[in-house]
Design an enzyme around this catalytic site. Structure first.
Site, PDB file in Angstrom:
ATOM      1  N   CYS A  63       0.875  -1.178   0.000  1.00 23.48           N
ATOM      2  CA  CYS A  63       0.000   0.000   0.000  1.00 23.48           C
ATOM      3  C   CYS A  63       0.911   1.227   0.000  1.00 23.48           C
ATOM      4  O   CYS A  63       2.040   1.145  -0.477  1.00 23.48           O
ATOM      5  CB  CYS A  63      -0.963  -0.024   1.190  1.00 23.48           C
ATOM      6  SG  CYS A  63      -0.173   0.138   2.804  1.00 23.48           S
ATOM      7  N   ARG A  64       0.481   2.325   0.550  1.00 21.56           N
ATOM      8  CA  ARG A  64       1.313   3.532   0.548  1.00 21.56           C
ATOM      9  C   ARG A  64       2.453   3.426   1.551  1.00 21.56           C
ATOM     10  O   ARG A  64       3.602   3.702   1.236  1.00 21.56           O
ATOM     11  CB  ARG A  64       0.465   4.768   0.847  1.00 21.56           C
ATOM     12  CG  ARG A  64       1.244   6.064   0.821  1.00 21.56           C
ATOM     13  CD  ARG A  64       0.318   7.271   0.991  1.00 21.56           C
ATOM     14  NE  ARG A  64       1.043   8.503   0.773  1.00 21.56           N
ATOM     15  CZ  ARG A  64       1.656   9.178   1.739  1.00 21.56           C
ATOM     16  NH1 ARG A  64       1.630   8.741   2.973  1.00 21.56           N
ATOM     17  NH2 ARG A  64       2.285  10.291   1.458  1.00 21.56           N
TER      18      ARG A  64
END
Length: 111
Positions: A63-64
């Site tokens: 993810c981020r």
């Protein structure tokens, strides 16, 4: 990482080139910049699309920053997959010099 040792994790630099890389970010984050080989299934859609994720190989979840992907890694492992969190997420991916691309004409960046 607050999930501790309960979550199998690897550094972005150690993700194999031929890995199944599952990006669980939202569409706008994906569009801004993602790993070229990644498969995009947003976290909120995963329960409906889980059959798309292979069970016969390791799944690297990104993810981020590594928080959402840690949650997904736990859920996948509890459901029988072999999943590993990409520690530090796309922020770390870019930091270690791994390639990213954007959807569209603009420059790629981690949103």
């Amino acid at each position: 990482m607050i999930f501790g040792e309960d979550v199998p994790a690897v550094d972005a630099a150690d993700v194999p080139q031929d890995a199944y890389l599952l990006d669980v970010r939202e569409q706008d984050e994906w569009d801004a910049g993602h790993a070229p080989q990644a498969v995009h299934i947003p976290m909120g859609e995963l329960s409906d699309r889980a059959a798309e994720v292979p069970r016969d190989r390791d799944v690297y979840v990104i993810c981020r920053s590594g928080m959402r992907s840690a949650q997904v890694t736990i859920a996948l492992n509890n459901a029988g997959w072999l999943a590993k969190n990409v520690d530090g997420g796309m922020k770390r991916w870019v930091e270690v010099g791994r390639p990213i691309r954007a959807e569209g004409d603009g420059p790629a960046y981690v949103a």
